[in-house]
Design an enzyme around this catalytic site. Structure first.
Site, PDB file in Angstrom:
ATOM      1  N   CYS A  70      43.032  42.705  33.508  1.00  0.00           N
ATOM      2  CA  CYS A  70      42.723  42.081  32.224  1.00  0.00           C
ATOM      3  C   CYS A  70      41.236  41.686  32.154  1.00  0.00           C
ATOM      4  O   CYS A  70      40.393  42.559  32.050  1.00  0.00           O
ATOM      5  CB  CYS A  70      43.666  40.918  31.953  1.00  0.00           C
ATOM      6  SG  CYS A  70      43.867  40.614  30.187  1.00  0.00           S
ATOM      7  N   HIS A  79      48.887  43.187  32.612  1.00  0.00           N
ATOM      8  CA  HIS A  79      49.138  42.389  33.827  1.00  0.00           C
ATOM      9  C   HIS A  79      50.289  42.988  34.632  1.00  0.00           C
ATOM     10  O   HIS A  79      51.446  42.608  34.433  1.00  0.00           O
ATOM     11  CB  HIS A  79      49.496  40.951  33.438  1.00  0.00           C
ATOM     12  CG  HIS A  79      48.357  40.192  32.853  1.00  0.00           C
ATOM     13  ND1 HIS A  79      47.518  39.405  33.614  1.00  0.00           N
ATOM     14  CD2 HIS A  79      47.900  40.113  31.580  1.00  0.00           C
ATOM     15  CE1 HIS A  79      46.606  38.867  32.823  1.00  0.00           C
ATOM     16  NE2 HIS A  79      46.806  39.282  31.594  1.00  0.00           N
ATOM     17  N   GLU A 119      51.141  42.404  37.538  1.00  0.00           N
ATOM     18  CA  GLU A 119      51.747  41.431  38.464  1.00  0.00           C
ATOM     19  C   GLU A 119      53.042  40.819  37.934  1.00  0.00           C
ATOM     20  O   GLU A 119      53.838  40.295  38.710  1.00  0.00           O
ATOM     21  CB  GLU A 119      50.738  40.327  38.819  1.00  0.00           C
ATOM     22  CG  GLU A 119      50.378  39.336  37.716  1.00  0.00           C
ATOM     23  CD  GLU A 119      49.220  39.766  36.819  1.00  0.00           C
ATOM     24  OE1 GLU A 119      48.979  40.983  36.708  1.00  0.00           O
ATOM     25  OE2 GLU A 119      48.568  38.882  36.224  1.00  0.00           O
TER      26      GLU A 119
END
Ligand code: GLN
Length: 493
Positions: free
Chosen positions: A343, A467, A469
């Site tokens: 990001c 993202h 994650e």
């Protein structure tokens, strides 16, 4: 099963909270900015939760006030009991019905006795009465401190908080005692006696080496068995074989691969919790141990980044620490060190790459509105938005990968979906120029929004606007994190 997290604060969601307050802001597929506990639930249950699963005082009161204005309660005086408590119960029931789960776990954040959580506890008390004693059970989580100087555990805080809980009308069926060291049976029996729960319903959860070990600890303490019996559900076959394997691989000690995370909230690891967990999942999958160095972006020069195998720049907002992040990008390009930009991290990669290729004042308009080279600019649809809460580009969007790129090699497929949380984007006015200098656009949304970049002559330089994650699981590590750690291992110092 499904899980609900209750956060008794007044914010509608976690989106406007500084990560120093409650740690990372987690994002669900459906675009809700939530408490980080939803991330834990997704990782442990291996399910995708809806943002509705994070209940806040803000959401409950807004909904009740909206109904009052619409005249839904015409003639009534609108009160905490029954209107707020009814709203809480109906929100919980709606999630339960939609999920088709057999069991709904509802976690109330905060501590018993907090003024803010009282309406929630009252609603849950009523729920037990309405749904029936056999269908609702209460688990109280307490802390049992160990006084080193006296060499003993103290059960008083547990006795006291149980008493406080009982005064709300909630009688706990089970008490889970967190402690630094394991507690013995006589102490558990003492808690059972004073707190009026069954002896086998006093559960000890001592500090574990890894959070992933906790389900194994709870299983040894027979929590599942007790819960099923208490809720009058048939016993289930327990199979923790795969989970055991995951925990074993998470314990790998060698070889060690180091990752420097260049962020601005590095004093609080919870601010980047999903990234930390994703690195652990990937490390376990490829059989290495990941050693994370937290590098404060503001004084990057004081860190010895030359000793690190790889660097990662996470997401973020605001100017603080940007120049350190740009230094890290330059260092990665000049020294061929693997760099993963997420990001804001990807945006920094674009800015520094542009600066190194002749656009000296390239910047993002988030940090310099007057730059003559806005390589990162606000998305068109964002320019009209005035409200701050829940208005970014949020949640899951598709992305098409370009074949013969490192991104494609990692995912091994063309169409992916990832979660987002941003207002700014790659400015397409610079697309051809930067491509000409060796930047590869490896992922796009709908052929106009740059989602992934990489560099032609670099061992591993990947940035993504999304993202990844938020989608990594212990039993299913995220392909980008796996590919990144493989490159870091190749570069091992
Ligand atoms: N501040 C940047 C934006 O709004 C990056 C956001 C992020 O890293 N989550 O686009």
């Amino acid at each position: 099963m499904t899980a609900i997290k209750i956060d008794p604060y007044l914010n509608w969601d976690s989106g406007t909270l500084n990560p120093y307050q409650h740690g990372e802001v987690f994002v669900t597929d459906d675009g809700m900015e939530t408490d980080l506990d939803l991330g834990h639930y997704e990782r442990f249950l291996d399910v995708n939760l809806s943002g509705e699963c994070n209940l806040t005082t803000g959401k409950v009161y807004s909904s009740v006030i909206e109904k009052e204005r619409k005249g839904k309660y015409l003639g009534s005086c609108v009160q905490i009991i029954p209107h707020i408590t009814n709203e809480i119960k109906s929100m919980i029931r709606e999630i339960a019905n939609k999920s088709h789960a057999e069991v709904v776990l509802v976690e109330v954040g905060g501590t018993v006795g907090d003024i803010e959580s009282q309406p929630f506890l009252e609603a849950l008390r009523q729920l037990r009465n309405e749904e029936g004693h056999d269908n609702v059970m209460f688990v109280h989580v307490t802390y049992v401190p160990y006084l080193k100087a006296a060499g003993e555990f103290k059960t008083k805080p547990t006795q006291h908080s149980t008493k406080e809980l009982r005064s709300t009308g909630i009688i706990p069926d089970m008490i889970i005692c967190r402690s630094e060291l394991p507690i013995d049976t006589p102490l558990k029996n003492k808690i059972a006696h004073f707190c009026d729960v069954e002896k086998n319903a006093v559960i000890n959860a001592p500090d574990a080496k890894s959070i992933y070990e906790v389900p194994l600890v709870l299983e040894r303490e027979k929590v599942g068995e007790y819960v099923l019996e208490r809720l009058q559900m048939p016993p289930k076959k327990q199979d923790l074989h795969d989970w055991n394997l995951i925990v074993d691989s998470l314990m790998t000690e060698e070889p060690v691969v180091s990752v420097g995370i260049v962020g601005k909230y590095v004093e609080l690891e919870d601010a980047y919790i999903s990234i930390r967990e994703s690195l652990k999942h990937a490390a376990a999958q490829i059989g290495v141990k990941v050693d994370i160095e937290w590098l404060s972006a503001e004084d990057i020069k004081t860190h010895k980044i030359e000793d690190l195998d790889s660097l990662l720049i996470p997401g973020g907002f605001g100017e603080r620490g940007i120049s350190g992040k740009l230094d890290a990008v330059r260092y990665s390009i000049e020294n061929n060190v693997p760099l993963f930009g997420i990001c804001l991290g990807m945006q920094c990669m674009v800015i520094e790459f542009a600066r190194m290729n002749g656009l000296d004042d390239a910047h993002s308009t988030e940090f310099d509105k007057n730059t003559s080279n806005p390589v990162i600019d606000m998305m068109e649809e964002q320019k009209k938005i005035k409200k701050m809460g829940g208005t970014m580009r949020l949640g899951s969007y598709p992305c098409q990968l370009k074949e013969n790129t490192k991104a494609y090699q990692a995912y091994k497929k063309k169409n992916i979906e990832e979660r987002h949380r941003h207002r700014f984007e790659f400015n397409n006015d610079y697309l051809e120029l930067l491509k000409g200098k060796g930047l590869i656009i490896s992922g796009m949304y709908d052929d106009f929004l740059v989602e992934m970049i990489e560099l032609k002559d670099h061992p591993w330089f990947i940035g993504c606007q999304f993202h990844p994650e938020f989608k990594s699981r212990p039993n299913n590590a995220h392909p980008l994190f796996v590919s990144f750690l493989e490159a870091a291992y190749e570069n091992k110092k």
